[in-house]
Design an enzyme around this catalytic site. Structure first.
Site, PDB file in Angstrom:
ATOM      1  N   SER A 161       1.062  -1.207  -0.144  1.00  0.00           N
ATOM      2  CA  SER A 161       0.498  -0.138  -0.010  1.00  0.00           C
ATOM      3  C   SER A 161       0.629   1.384  -0.001  1.00  0.00           C
ATOM      4  CB  SER A 161      -1.117   0.724   1.351  1.00  0.00           C
ATOM      5  OG  SER A 161      -1.792  -1.206   1.606  1.00  0.00           O
ATOM      6  N   ARG A 176       8.088   6.466  -3.905  1.00  0.00           N
ATOM      7  CA  ARG A 176       8.516   7.112  -2.549  1.00  0.00           C
ATOM      8  C   ARG A 176       7.798   6.201  -1.436  1.00  0.00           C
ATOM      9  NH1 ARG A 176       4.570  10.465  -4.701  1.00  0.00           N
ATOM     10  NH2 ARG A 176       5.894  10.821  -6.059  1.00  0.00           N
ATOM     11  N   ASP A 214      -3.839  -1.127  -1.586  1.00  0.00           N
ATOM     12  CA  ASP A 214      -5.050  -1.866  -0.958  1.00  0.00           C
ATOM     13  C   ASP A 214      -5.995  -0.998  -1.686  1.00  0.00           C
ATOM     14  OD1 ASP A 214      -4.073   0.717   0.129  1.00  0.00           O
ATOM     15  OD2 ASP A 214      -4.342   0.991   2.103  1.00  0.00           O
TER      16      ASP A 214
HETATM   17  C1  BGC Z   1      -0.153   5.162   0.284  1.00  0.00           C
HETATM   18  C2  BGC Z   1      -1.333   4.693  -1.146  1.00  0.00           C
HETATM   19  C3  BGC Z   1      -2.539   3.838   0.200  1.00  0.00           C
HETATM   20  C4  BGC Z   1      -2.601   4.840   1.600  1.00  0.00           C
HETATM   21  C5  BGC Z   1      -3.608   4.244   1.769  1.00  0.00           C
HETATM   22  C6  BGC Z   1      -1.097   6.250   1.230  1.00  0.00           C
HETATM   23  O1  BGC Z   1      -0.146   5.965   2.228  1.00  0.00           O
HETATM   24  O2  BGC Z   1       0.748   6.276  -0.864  1.00  0.00           O
HETATM   25  O3  BGC Z   1      -0.872   4.133  -1.591  1.00  0.00           O
HETATM   26  O4  BGC Z   1      -3.283   3.323  -0.184  1.00  0.00           O
HETATM   27  O5  BGC Z   1      -1.466   5.297   2.602  1.00  0.00           O
HETATM   28  O6  BGC Z   1      -3.335   2.803   2.801  1.00  0.00           O
END
Ligand code: BGC
Length: 490
Positions: A161, A176, A214
């Site tokens: 995620s 990142r 996610d």
């Molecule tokens: C991430 C996402 C993720 C979201 C919720 C963010 O910090 O960059 O990829 O979907 O958090 O988990």
């Protein structure tokens, strides 16, 4: 125990009567900087729509709008046994999902592993070793075999995620780290070989089918049981959403020459909305959070609304008021514990907002227990109001994301599947978000909600398994768009 007094009423107007002027002035100032009127929400959403478009364009913008190579929804006929690994933020979860012959039915077993906080800022190898250890433990525990080699290889959907550039579904270069993660040597790398090397070292009978966000898992799992589901959202440690586009509406993948009406899920990564600081009403506290984070200038939207930051915003305000010479706030108290960054999490605010008592007894108790601070009644009133303001701002701003996707796609009515600790646990978050959606999308008074944000199905478990199944099905059908290692998938 002293009597707790009558239960608190929802409206607390009269409760400020005993608050002295210095604190009342502070409360008014906080109300000014943390409140968001309808017009501002509409302005934020309209800018959001433009930024979503920009992210899909060849030039790109600060919202990544990552194509995920999830090409459409499941039809309920997917079957088989899959593993799902969820690396989200706080915990690591491993699941085994069996998609059954009966349309839309499944069985799931799962284990959760605490993700040691040192891993978030440690070395890359330690992270992958830890993940592989958890998968090994899971398999050994749930499959009682002497030798892992006896097992058939199981496909795995890996929910990672974080923002990743995916040229293929079984590939993903970390753009990142977000959510306070800062592991050296991973940004700019394809995480799939790093993950696979750790599996291979342990000879685990597991092959990666898909790397998933996610939000995409949430979208797919929720649409599996509810065909009006158009958006998958996470309001948790971080924030983000995914939705389906047509390939023809994504200029940056034109070179792939895909059928224009073929669906493709887009992981927006809209935590990065307004990194340029054009429209979001950032307070000085938001600026401090950003400056002191491992990635200043990134995830501007997320830093104002996500669970990781709510407690920290709250803490910064309290320390600031205490240090203000014109105010009597926690005077003469040792606030050294409160001075520790990230010492309070969103559940601290939840507890305050959940305090049912007129005299704010529970709030007083947690300040004493957690921080060693004895708060007086007027101070407790300010604390409660501040928690409400931060929680309400988060919910109202959060609504701008799904609202922008609906506006962009001309969706007038749908369900939005949402998951994450803030959505599931933070008091009034759902109701406050629903009010904001109504204001932004301009439904008539008395008209029922046209866009409903509802609890999602398990995206990083069932969603990840479904995406693995869909990918394998595509290989069998010869639809190899966005699949790197078709042989491995077969
Ligand atoms: C991430 C996402 C993720 C979201 C919720 C963010 O910090 O960059 O990829 O979907 O958090 O988990």
């Amino acid at each position: 125990m002293p009597p707790l007094g009558p239960r608190r009423q929802p409206s607390r107007r009269g409760s400020m009567a005993d608050v002295p002027d210095d604190l009342l002035d502070q409360i008014k100032e906080l109300e000014k900087i943390f409140s968001l009127e309808k017009d501002k929400l509409i302005q934020v959403t309209d800018h959001f729509v433009k930024e979503l478009d920009k992210g899909l364009s060849v030039e790109g913008g600060s919202i990544p709008m990552n194509p995920t190579w999830v090409m459409g929804f499941p039809d309920g006929n997917e079957t088989g046994t899959f593993l799902a690994l969820d690396m989200g933020g706080t915990n690591l979860r491993v699941c085994e999902v069996i998609l059954l012959e009966e349309k839309g039915e499944y069985d799931i077993i799962q284990s959760k592993y605490r993700m040691p906080s040192e891993l978030r800022t440690g070395e890359s190898d330690e992270l992958w070793e830890y993940i592989a250890d958890c998968i090994q433990q899971f398999i050994e525990y749930h499959h009682e075999v002497e030798n892992l080699a006896e097992l058939d290889t199981i496909p795995i959907g890996f929910t990672f995620s974080f923002p990743a550039t995916q040229e293929y579904i079984d590939h993903g270069v970390l753009q990142r780290w977000t959510k306070g993660f800062d592991i050296k040597g991973v940004e700019g790398q394809d995480v799939v070989p790093l993950f696979e090397a750790a599996l291979a070292k342990r000879k685990l009978p597991v092959k990666l089918s898909a790397l998933i966000n996610d939000t995409t898992g949430t979208l797919i799992a929720s649409a599996y049981t509810d065909s009006s589901m158009k958006i998958g959202c996470i309001f948790g440690t971080g924030c983000n959403a995914a939705y389906m586009e047509n390939c023809g509406s994504v200029p940056k993948i034109t070179d792939y020459n895909l059928p224009p009406d073929m669906p493709i899920a887009i992981n927006c990564e809209y935590g990065a909305f307004d990194n340029e600081n054009v429209v979001l009403p950032r307070t000085k506290y938001d600026v401090i959070i950003d400056n002191d984070s491992p990635r200043p200038g990134q995830q501007a939207f997320e830093k104002m609304i996500a669970g990781l930051y709510l407690g920290e915003i709250f803490r910064l305000v309290l320390v600031d008021i205490h240090d203000n010479k014109n105010c009597n706030f926690f005077s003469g108290q040792d606030i050294s514990k409160l001075r520790d960054a990230y010492t309070l999490d969103a559940s601290f605010l939840s507890d305050i907002e959940n305090d049912p008592f007129e005299n704010l007894q529970e709030t007083g108790d947690i300040f004493k227990q957690e921080l060693g601070i004895t708060a007086q009644k007027p101070e407790l009133e300010l604390i409660r109001r501040l928690a409400e303001l931060i929680g309400t701002r988060a919910a109202r701003l959060s609504a701008c994301g799904p609202a922008a996707i609906c506006k962009k796609k001309n969706i007038t009515t749908c369900h939005v599947g949402a998951d994450g600790s803030v959505f599931n646990k933070y008091p009034h978050f759902k109701a406050r978000g629903a009010v904001a959606l109504r204001e932004i999308l301009g439904w008539e008074k008395g008209q029922k909600d046209m866009v409903n944000i509802v609890s999602a199905e398990d995206g990083s478990g069932v969603g990840a398994a479904l995406i693995a199944a869909l990918t394998i099905k595509r290989v069998k059908e010869g639809n190899l768009a966005g699949i790197k290692n078709a042989e491995r998938q077969a």
